[in-house]
Design a protein around this motif. Sequence first.
Motif, PDB file in Angstrom:
ATOM      1  N   UNK A 100       0.838  -1.186   0.000  1.00  0.00           N
ATOM      2  CA  UNK A 100       0.000   0.000   0.000  1.00  0.00           C
ATOM      3  C   UNK A 100       0.870   1.232   0.000  1.00  0.00           C
ATOM      4  N   UNK A 101       0.221   2.377  -0.154  1.00  0.00           N
ATOM      5  CA  UNK A 101       0.955   3.624  -0.019  1.00  0.00           C
ATOM      6  C   UNK A 101       0.084   4.643   0.705  1.00  0.00           C
ATOM      7  N   UNK A 102       0.750   5.661   1.205  1.00  0.00           N
ATOM      8  CA  UNK A 102       0.073   6.697   1.978  1.00  0.00           C
ATOM      9  C   UNK A 102       0.340   8.051   1.344  1.00  0.00           C
ATOM     10  N   UNK A 103      -0.721   8.815   1.170  1.00  0.00           N
ATOM     11  CA  UNK A 103      -0.645  10.181   0.684  1.00  0.00           C
ATOM     12  C   UNK A 103      -1.729  10.971   1.401  1.00  0.00           C
ATOM     13  N   UNK A 104      -1.399  12.137   1.900  1.00  0.00           N
ATOM     14  CA  UNK A 104      -2.367  13.037   2.540  1.00  0.00           C
ATOM     15  C   UNK A 104      -3.197  12.329   3.606  1.00  0.00           C
ATOM     16  N   UNK A 105      -2.540  11.526   4.433  1.00  0.00           N
ATOM     17  CA  UNK A 105      -3.173  10.823   5.550  1.00  0.00           C
ATOM     18  C   UNK A 105      -4.195   9.785   5.110  1.00  0.00           C
ATOM     19  N   UNK A 106      -4.048   9.299   3.878  1.00  0.00           N
ATOM     20  CA  UNK A 106      -4.911   8.243   3.355  1.00  0.00           C
ATOM     21  C   UNK A 106      -4.039   7.043   2.990  1.00  0.00           C
ATOM     22  N   UNK A 107      -4.390   5.883   3.534  1.00  0.00           N
ATOM     23  CA  UNK A 107      -3.740   4.631   3.148  1.00  0.00           C
ATOM     24  C   UNK A 107      -4.502   4.071   1.962  1.00  0.00           C
TER      25      UNK A 107
ATOM     26  N   UNK B 204       0.514   0.340  10.883  1.00  0.00           N
ATOM     27  CA  UNK B 204       1.694   1.123  10.496  1.00  0.00           C
ATOM     28  C   UNK B 204       1.274   2.451   9.860  1.00  0.00           C
ATOM     29  N   UNK B 205       0.224   2.427   9.052  1.00  0.00           N
ATOM     30  CA  UNK B 205      -0.271   3.663   8.440  1.00  0.00           C
ATOM     31  C   UNK B 205      -0.845   4.596   9.506  1.00  0.00           C
ATOM     32  N   UNK B 206      -1.590   4.036  10.441  1.00  0.00           N
ATOM     33  CA  UNK B 206      -2.172   4.838  11.532  1.00  0.00           C
ATOM     34  C   UNK B 206      -1.067   5.506  12.348  1.00  0.00           C
TER      35      UNK B 206
END
Length: 139
Positions: free
Chosen positions: A54-61, A88-90
């Motif tokens: 996955x990836x994260x951008x602007x606090x969105x996983x 991990x994203x959280x």
Amino acid sequence: MRIEELNQEQNQQEISGLLEEHSRRMDDSIPPYEREVISLAAYEGDTYVGGITGDMVWKILNVHLLAVDPVYRGNGLGAILLKELEDRARSRGCKVSELTTMSWQAPHFYQKQGYGIFGEIHDCPQEGQTKYYLKKSLE
């Protein structure tokens, strides 16, 4: 003017630069579009048995890929991988997780993990099949 194919990495950098410039002109409080990738793998001994990306951008996983070897399915490994990715994203500030899945893949699995359907494309890729868009709050 000409249109040609370009290496994806280079093209993404160029596109991101244009989007950043546009965002700054529209609202200078918008944070930079910075993508951070998470890629997790599960092993039984030396054998690869599943993974998630996955990836994260602007606090969105954005969950991209999740797969578990058929021998290991039904034992909770998919849920463990998804939860680890979400945790991990959280911890990096993500507020929501989103993903897509097909009707023959895992919509019910994701719903059991707390995801809700917010969009559908019917008859995709062929009649009788559906692409689902799901999201989950990480707060």
